[in-house]
Motif scaffolding. Structure first.
Motif, PDB file in Angstrom:
ATOM      1  N   VAL A 128      33.339  34.746  37.221  1.00  0.00           N
ATOM      2  CA  VAL A 128      33.494  35.830  36.287  1.00  0.00           C
ATOM      3  C   VAL A 128      34.832  36.157  35.472  1.00  0.00           C
ATOM      4  O   VAL A 128      34.873  36.445  34.355  1.00  0.00           O
ATOM      5  CB  VAL A 128      33.138  37.482  37.068  1.00  0.00           C
ATOM      6  N   ARG A 129      35.637  35.553  36.329  1.00  0.00           N
ATOM      7  CA  ARG A 129      37.121  35.601  35.623  1.00  0.00           C
ATOM      8  C   ARG A 129      37.192  34.420  34.469  1.00  0.00           C
ATOM      9  O   ARG A 129      37.656  34.938  33.421  1.00  0.00           O
ATOM     10  CB  ARG A 129      38.223  35.389  36.849  1.00  0.00           C
ATOM     11  N   PHE A 130      36.290  33.481  34.478  1.00  0.00           N
ATOM     12  CA  PHE A 130      36.425  32.513  33.558  1.00  0.00           C
ATOM     13  C   PHE A 130      35.335  32.892  32.381  1.00  0.00           C
ATOM     14  O   PHE A 130      35.553  32.828  31.174  1.00  0.00           O
ATOM     15  CB  PHE A 130      35.899  31.253  34.069  1.00  0.00           C
ATOM     16  N   ALA A 131      34.103  33.223  32.930  1.00  0.00           N
ATOM     17  CA  ALA A 131      32.904  33.381  32.079  1.00  0.00           C
ATOM     18  C   ALA A 131      33.081  34.552  31.120  1.00  0.00           C
ATOM     19  O   ALA A 131      32.803  34.814  30.035  1.00  0.00           O
ATOM     20  CB  ALA A 131      31.603  33.652  32.886  1.00  0.00           C
ATOM     21  N   TYR A 132      33.632  35.854  31.747  1.00  0.00           N
ATOM     22  CA  TYR A 132      33.741  37.066  31.002  1.00  0.00           C
ATOM     23  C   TYR A 132      35.095  36.957  30.269  1.00  0.00           C
ATOM     24  O   TYR A 132      35.366  37.571  29.326  1.00  0.00           O
ATOM     25  CB  TYR A 132      33.956  38.144  31.889  1.00  0.00           C
ATOM     26  N   SER A 153      32.798  43.207  36.190  1.00  0.00           N
ATOM     27  CA  SER A 153      33.140  41.602  35.924  1.00  0.00           C
ATOM     28  C   SER A 153      33.771  41.515  34.562  1.00  0.00           C
ATOM     29  O   SER A 153      34.488  40.779  34.269  1.00  0.00           O
ATOM     30  CB  SER A 153      31.896  40.921  36.011  1.00  0.00           C
ATOM     31  N   SER A 154      33.176  42.385  33.568  1.00  0.00           N
ATOM     32  CA  SER A 154      33.838  42.240  32.373  1.00  0.00           C
ATOM     33  C   SER A 154      35.403  42.659  32.364  1.00  0.00           C
ATOM     34  O   SER A 154      36.254  41.999  31.429  1.00  0.00           O
ATOM     35  CB  SER A 154      33.199  43.294  31.331  1.00  0.00           C
ATOM     36  N   LEU A 155      35.788  43.838  33.293  1.00  0.00           N
ATOM     37  CA  LEU A 155      36.960  44.212  33.440  1.00  0.00           C
ATOM     38  C   LEU A 155      38.010  43.138  33.972  1.00  0.00           C
ATOM     39  O   LEU A 155      39.215  42.875  33.723  1.00  0.00           O
ATOM     40  CB  LEU A 155      37.075  45.364  34.214  1.00  0.00           C
ATOM     41  N   VAL A 156      37.488  42.392  35.117  1.00  0.00           N
ATOM     42  CA  VAL A 156      37.969  41.215  35.395  1.00  0.00           C
ATOM     43  C   VAL A 156      38.248  40.358  34.573  1.00  0.00           C
ATOM     44  O   VAL A 156      39.630  39.649  34.521  1.00  0.00           O
ATOM     45  CB  VAL A 156      37.139  40.578  36.902  1.00  0.00           C
ATOM     46  N   GLY A 157      37.482  40.045  33.688  1.00  0.00           N
ATOM     47  CA  GLY A 157      37.517  38.847  32.781  1.00  0.00           C
ATOM     48  C   GLY A 157      38.529  39.313  31.775  1.00  0.00           C
ATOM     49  O   GLY A 157      39.455  38.456  31.447  1.00  0.00           O
ATOM     50  N   VAL A 158      38.542  40.425  31.111  1.00  0.00           N
ATOM     51  CA  VAL A 158      39.622  40.927  30.310  1.00  0.00           C
ATOM     52  C   VAL A 158      41.116  40.875  30.698  1.00  0.00           C
ATOM     53  O   VAL A 158      41.867  40.266  30.156  1.00  0.00           O
ATOM     54  CB  VAL A 158      39.357  42.353  29.869  1.00  0.00           C
ATOM     55  N   ALA A 159      41.296  41.506  32.033  1.00  0.00           N
ATOM     56  CA  ALA A 159      42.504  41.231  32.524  1.00  0.00           C
ATOM     57  C   ALA A 159      42.836  39.863  32.985  1.00  0.00           C
ATOM     58  O   ALA A 159      43.981  39.454  32.860  1.00  0.00           O
ATOM     59  CB  ALA A 159      42.504  41.961  33.981  1.00  0.00           C
ATOM     60  N   GLY A 160      41.807  39.050  33.493  1.00  0.00           N
ATOM     61  CA  GLY A 160      42.334  37.636  33.596  1.00  0.00           C
ATOM     62  C   GLY A 160      42.741  36.835  32.435  1.00  0.00           C
ATOM     63  O   GLY A 160      43.448  36.133  32.325  1.00  0.00           O
ATOM     64  N   ALA A 161      41.842  37.250  31.334  1.00  0.00           N
ATOM     65  CA  ALA A 161      42.150  36.512  30.060  1.00  0.00           C
ATOM     66  C   ALA A 161      43.730  36.864  29.531  1.00  0.00           C
ATOM     67  O   ALA A 161      44.342  36.280  28.981  1.00  0.00           O
ATOM     68  CB  ALA A 161      41.017  36.812  28.823  1.00  0.00           C
ATOM     69  N   LEU A 162      43.713  38.151  29.739  1.00  0.00           N
ATOM     70  CA  LEU A 162      45.489  38.738  28.998  1.00  0.00           C
ATOM     71  C   LEU A 162      46.289  37.951  30.031  1.00  0.00           C
ATOM     72  O   LEU A 162      47.176  37.760  29.381  1.00  0.00           O
ATOM     73  CB  LEU A 162      45.270  40.151  29.164  1.00  0.00           C
TER      74      LEU A 162
END
Length: 301
Positions: free
Chosen positions: A37-41, A230-239
């Protein structure tokens, strides 16, 4: 202050936040699914970031060359394998030994940087990395209640080799990301870093989607079912990744990863002051070594 320093500190803070959010997915999916989810989101966020940079700066998108694609693919796959090895360690009774040895990532990043990119470290910077590494190992030993004797006697055992392998994969990924970004030969480092990030996330998302669909379809379903967290994980991971990739485009990957160990200080502070968890002498010694190593790195690099 050089730009890579605040970028790395911000990335480490956001990575700590991402890890905290990922823990909320425990019970819903495995560590492998939480990695996915870290990658996908994170991919849509990275795409918007790249589009915004291009739109506001007016520069053209870089053209991917073969060397760039090779480095991006190797780095992306190495990061996935590093995660798989780390997750696989938990199946062993003495997994704590392996996870501790995985912390050698920083010194391995330095070695890979020398081999692949010809990066050079000053004697002071190398000493700073060793000091902070000693602090990380001390913290890991304290938290896992390992003895120093058991730590050294475990050399050659399978969990140890898996831990070192995991650290090697993360080290390879860091150096490859820097190499990929530099291979674009663009003066606008922000766009080069963002373009590299998007390329890597596309590779990782496609590979993991195919793998999970084939071997773990329930994990894929859980990734979509838990879209809110999962979307929050993705946002934090992307940042966080924006900070990592940009910092590693500007500076030696070994320096960036070593400074990034400040994440442990953030984790320590939150557990000690927010959750009132007790801290032992070895943990305090480890934190002091990490901070000392980081300060030495900043001033003598």
């Amino acid at each position: 202050m050089p730009l890579w320093i605040p970028l790395t500190i911000a990335a480490a803070f956001l990575q700590n936040l991402r890890s905290t959010l990922q823990k909320q997915l425990t019970g819903e999916m495995s560590a492998l699914g939480a990695t996915y989810v870290r990658f996908a989101y994170g991919l849509p966020v990275a795409l918007v970031y790249l589009w915004g940079l291009v739109a506001f700066t007016g520069v053209e998108l870089p053209e991917a060359n073969l060397l760039f694609l090779v480095y991006a693919a190797v780095g992306g796959l190495a990061q996935i394998w590093g995660t798989v090895l780390l997750v696989a360690l938990f199946a062993y009774r003495n997994f704590a030994v392996g996870t501790t040895y995985s912390k050698t990532e920083t010194i391995q990043t330095a070695l890979f940087g020398i081999i692949v990119l010809g990066d050079h470290l000053s004697l002071g910077a190398f000493a700073a990395i060793l000091i902070s590494l000693a602090g990380v190992i001390a913290i890991s030993i304290a938290q896992s209640k390992l003895t120093a004797g058991a730590f050294w006697r475990s050399l050659g055992e399978k969990p140890t080799l898996m831990g070192i392998g995991s650290g090697a994969c993360y080290g390879i990924a860091a150096v490859c990301y820097r190499a990929a970004s530099l291979s674009l030969e663009r003066p606008d480092f922000l766009v080069a870093a963002a373009y590299t990030l998007v390329a890597v996330l596309i590779i990782q998302t496609v590979v993991m989607t195919v793998w999970l669909r084939w071997r773990h379809p329930a994990e894929l379903a859980a990734a979509f079912r838990t879209w809110k967290v999962s979307s929050l994980v993705g946002v934090a991971g992307a940042l966080a990744s924006m900070g990592w990739f940009t910092a590693m485009t500007i500076q030696n990957a070994a320096y960036v990863r070593a400074l990034g160990q400040i994440e442990l200080v953030f984790t320590f502070a939150s557990s000690h002051f927010l959750f009132r968890e007790k801290t032992n002498a070895l943990e305090l010694t480890g934190i002091a070594l990490v901070i000392g190593g980081i300060l030495l790195l900043i001033f003598v690099r």
